[in-house]
Scaffold this motif. Structure first.
Motif, PDB file in Angstrom:
ATOM      1  N   ARG A  53       8.217   7.690  20.320  1.00  0.00           N
ATOM      2  CA  ARG A  53       7.399   8.873  20.057  1.00  0.00           C
ATOM      3  C   ARG A  53       6.221   8.515  19.154  1.00  0.00           C
ATOM      4  N   THR A  54       5.091   9.158  19.376  1.00  0.00           N
ATOM      5  CA  THR A  54       3.934   9.000  18.495  1.00  0.00           C
ATOM      6  C   THR A  54       3.963  10.128  17.477  1.00  0.00           C
ATOM      7  N   ILE A  55       4.086   9.766  16.204  1.00  0.00           N
ATOM      8  CA  ILE A  55       4.287  10.757  15.149  1.00  0.00           C
ATOM      9  C   ILE A  55       3.170  10.649  14.107  1.00  0.00           C
ATOM     10  N   PRO A  56       2.465  11.755  13.825  1.00  0.00           N
ATOM     11  CA  PRO A  56       1.440  11.716  12.780  1.00  0.00           C
ATOM     12  C   PRO A  56       2.072  11.506  11.406  1.00  0.00           C
ATOM     13  N   ILE A  57       1.414  10.710  10.575  1.00  0.00           N
ATOM     14  CA  ILE A  57       1.921  10.410   9.238  1.00  0.00           C
ATOM     15  C   ILE A  57       0.966  10.987   8.200  1.00  0.00           C
ATOM     16  N   ILE A  58       1.513  11.812   7.308  1.00  0.00           N
ATOM     17  CA  ILE A  58       0.729  12.510   6.288  1.00  0.00           C
ATOM     18  C   ILE A  58       1.025  11.925   4.914  1.00  0.00           C
ATOM     19  N   VAL A  69      -1.962   7.503  -1.855  1.00  0.00           N
ATOM     20  CA  VAL A  69      -1.327   6.191  -1.786  1.00  0.00           C
ATOM     21  C   VAL A  69      -2.389   5.153  -1.413  1.00  0.00           C
ATOM     22  N   THR A  70      -2.441   4.052  -2.165  1.00  0.00           N
ATOM     23  CA  THR A  70      -3.407   3.000  -1.884  1.00  0.00           C
ATOM     24  C   THR A  70      -2.852   2.007  -0.868  1.00  0.00           C
ATOM     25  N   LYS A  71      -3.729   1.174  -0.335  1.00  0.00           N
ATOM     26  CA  LYS A  71      -3.293   0.139   0.612  1.00  0.00           C
ATOM     27  C   LYS A  71      -2.293  -0.798  -0.038  1.00  0.00           C
ATOM     28  N   GLU A  72      -2.499  -1.072  -1.338  1.00  0.00           N
ATOM     29  CA  GLU A  72      -1.609  -1.990  -2.052  1.00  0.00           C
ATOM     30  C   GLU A  72      -0.214  -1.402  -2.225  1.00  0.00           C
ATOM     31  N   GLU A  73      -0.124  -0.088  -2.334  1.00  0.00           N
ATOM     32  CA  GLU A  73       1.172   0.583  -2.515  1.00  0.00           C
ATOM     33  C   GLU A  73       1.910   0.802  -1.198  1.00  0.00           C
ATOM     34  N   TYR A  74       1.178   0.841  -0.120  1.00  0.00           N
ATOM     35  CA  TYR A  74       1.721   1.318   1.149  1.00  0.00           C
ATOM     36  C   TYR A  74       3.028   0.632   1.555  1.00  0.00           C
ATOM     37  N   ASP A  75       3.086  -0.680   1.420  1.00  0.00           N
ATOM     38  CA  ASP A  75       4.264  -1.421   1.898  1.00  0.00           C
ATOM     39  C   ASP A  75       5.552  -1.057   1.159  1.00  0.00           C
ATOM     40  N   SER A  76       5.444  -0.522  -0.062  1.00  0.00           N
ATOM     41  CA  SER A  76       6.635  -0.164  -0.837  1.00  0.00           C
ATOM     42  C   SER A  76       7.035   1.300  -0.656  1.00  0.00           C
ATOM     43  N   CYS A  77       6.293   2.034   0.159  1.00  0.00           N
ATOM     44  CA  CYS A  77       6.563   3.459   0.366  1.00  0.00           C
ATOM     45  C   CYS A  77       7.550   3.681   1.511  1.00  0.00           C
ATOM     46  N   ASN A  78       8.001   4.925   1.635  1.00  0.00           N
ATOM     47  CA  ASN A  78       8.878   5.333   2.737  1.00  0.00           C
ATOM     48  C   ASN A  78       8.275   6.516   3.467  1.00  0.00           C
ATOM     49  N   ILE A  79       8.723   6.711   4.691  1.00  0.00           N
ATOM     50  CA  ILE A  79       8.269   7.831   5.499  1.00  0.00           C
ATOM     51  C   ILE A  79       9.465   8.737   5.811  1.00  0.00           C
ATOM     52  N   ILE A  80       9.321  10.019   5.481  1.00  0.00           N
ATOM     53  CA  ILE A  80      10.347  11.015   5.802  1.00  0.00           C
ATOM     54  C   ILE A  80       9.932  11.694   7.098  1.00  0.00           C
ATOM     55  N   ILE A  81      10.708  11.488   8.158  1.00  0.00           N
ATOM     56  CA  ILE A  81      10.425  12.133   9.447  1.00  0.00           C
ATOM     57  C   ILE A  81      11.086  13.503   9.436  1.00  0.00           C
ATOM     58  N   THR A  82      10.284  14.545   9.607  1.00  0.00           N
ATOM     59  CA  THR A  82      10.796  15.913   9.538  1.00  0.00           C
ATOM     60  C   THR A  82      10.601  16.642  10.860  1.00  0.00           C
ATOM     61  N   ASP A  83      11.495  17.587  11.108  1.00  0.00           N
ATOM     62  CA  ASP A  83      11.392  18.509  12.235  1.00  0.00           C
ATOM     63  C   ASP A  83      11.370  19.902  11.622  1.00  0.00           C
ATOM     64  N   GLY A  90       5.670  12.857  10.014  1.00  0.00           N
ATOM     65  CA  GLY A  90       6.187  11.974   8.981  1.00  0.00           C
ATOM     66  C   GLY A  90       5.416  12.182   7.687  1.00  0.00           C
ATOM     67  N   PHE A  91       6.125  12.234   6.568  1.00  0.00           N
ATOM     68  CA  PHE A  91       5.495  12.364   5.255  1.00  0.00           C
ATOM     69  C   PHE A  91       5.698  11.061   4.484  1.00  0.00           C
ATOM     70  N   LEU A  92       4.589  10.432   4.118  1.00  0.00           N
ATOM     71  CA  LEU A  92       4.658   9.220   3.319  1.00  0.00           C
ATOM     72  C   LEU A  92       4.892   9.605   1.860  1.00  0.00           C
ATOM     73  N   VAL A  93       5.930   9.028   1.228  1.00  0.00           N
ATOM     74  CA  VAL A  93       6.223   9.300  -0.186  1.00  0.00           C
ATOM     75  C   VAL A  93       6.369   7.969  -0.916  1.00  0.00           C
ATOM     76  N   ARG A  94       6.151   8.011  -2.226  1.00  0.00           N
ATOM     77  CA  ARG A  94       6.167   6.761  -2.985  1.00  0.00           C
ATOM     78  C   ARG A  94       7.572   6.208  -3.206  1.00  0.00           C
ATOM     79  N   HIS A  95       8.554   7.113  -3.347  1.00  0.00           N
ATOM     80  CA  HIS A  95       9.902   6.623  -3.669  1.00  0.00           C
ATOM     81  C   HIS A  95      10.948   7.617  -3.196  1.00  0.00           C
TER      82      HIS A  95
END
Length: 294
Positions: A53-58, A69-83, A90-95
């Motif tokens: 599935r193609t899911i938009p990430i916010i 979130v900066t490019k440098e932080e991105y790799d340490s973040c998580n994405i919460i996929i919501t319905d 998907g919501f990108l969160v820091r922790h």
């Protein structure tokens, strides 16, 4: 009767914890490669391909007013996929902090001093600090605003007359959801009352009985601080002078579990937000279905 609510706790900055109901969460994934989405909202970072599935990430932090979130932080973040509200995003969160169980009675409405421009539907105390329950509906409404033209069913004159002569109560803790409901009912010229929480709704229903105009149809959210929609439905069905009310639980949850529980607790219907035509048809069924109940 008490309902336990699963909460996913996470952080958008170093200090503040936020929460989202686990029934809205499909999965949590590490940050992944994003693809451009031309013409998308500025808060949409791009799209991820997950399980075909193609899911938009916010970027949730940026969307609610925190540092993006900066490019440098991105790799340490998580994405919460919501319905939620018929949308998978998907919501990108820091922790990601943890998942916990909580009673709605332990969640309070946010203080009025915070104003109306907040993305919080409730607050709770955990280990001496406040956790904010995220208003995902408002967040999605800002990024994916509704079409201004509300699509309504073609009611007959007799059906409109029935609807306009009945007492309808709407209860929802989300300002966005209340506005959506109000727009649909206003467009049809239907009178209604509004409550912001479950306890206020029960008080309003008792007052309506005392005034000789009992509530015919109750449209209630499920996830609300204090008394949730399941508890409101249970209380209504357990109270003789309001038990004949037709109950529609109207929720952003898409889970089959929530629908099954709604039926067990005595609700007549459970609908996923927000389809104005579907809701208005349900209200009409309520008006017709409870006419002969005493």
């Amino acid at each position: 009767m008490g309902q336990s609510q699963g909460l996913l706790l996470f952080k958008l900055n170093l200090q503040q914890k936020f929460a989202i109901g686990t029934l809205k969460v499909q999965e949590i994934v590490p940050s992944t490669r994003l693809y451009s989405l031309p013409g998308s909202h500025p808060m949409v970072m791009g799209a991820a391909t997950l399980r075909g599935r193609t899911i938009p990430i916010i970027d949730m932090a940026s969307a609610v007013g925190y540092r993006p979130v900066t490019k440098e932080e991105y790799d340490s973040c998580n994405i919460i996929i919501t319905d939620c509200s018929r949308q998978i995003v998907g919501f990108l969160v820091r922790h990601i902090d943890k998942i916990m169980e909580c009673s709605w009675k332990d969640i309070s409405a946010p203080s009025p001093t915070l104003g109306c421009n907040i993305y919080t539907t409730g607050v709770m105390e955990l280990e001496g600090k406040l956790v904010q329950l995220m208003d995902v509906e408002r967040l999605l409404a800002d990024i994916y605003p509704d079409d201004a033209n509300v699509e309504l069913p073609q009611f007959t004159a007799a059906e409109l007359e029935e609807l306009r002569n009945k007492e309808i109560l709407v209860v929802d803790d989300s300002m966005v959801a209340r506005n959506q409901l109000a727009s649909a009912l206003d467009a049809a010229g239907i009178h209604y009352q509004v409550s912001k929480n479950g306890q206020d709704a029960l008080t309003t229903m008792q007052s309506a009985v005392e005034s000789g105009k009992p509530i015919d149809v109750l449209v209630s959210d499920i996830e609300m601080p204090g008394l949730d929609g399941y508890e409101v439905a249970f209380e209504v069905r357990s109270t003789p002078n309001v038990s004949a009310t037709y109950i529609i639980l109207h929720t952003s949850l898409s889970s089959a579990i929530s629908t099954e529980r709604a039926q067990q607790i005595g609700a007549d219907e459970a609908l996923t937000k927000f389809d104005a035509s579907e809701l208005m048809q349900a209200i009409l069924r309520g008006v017709k279905g409870r006419e002969n109940i005493t």
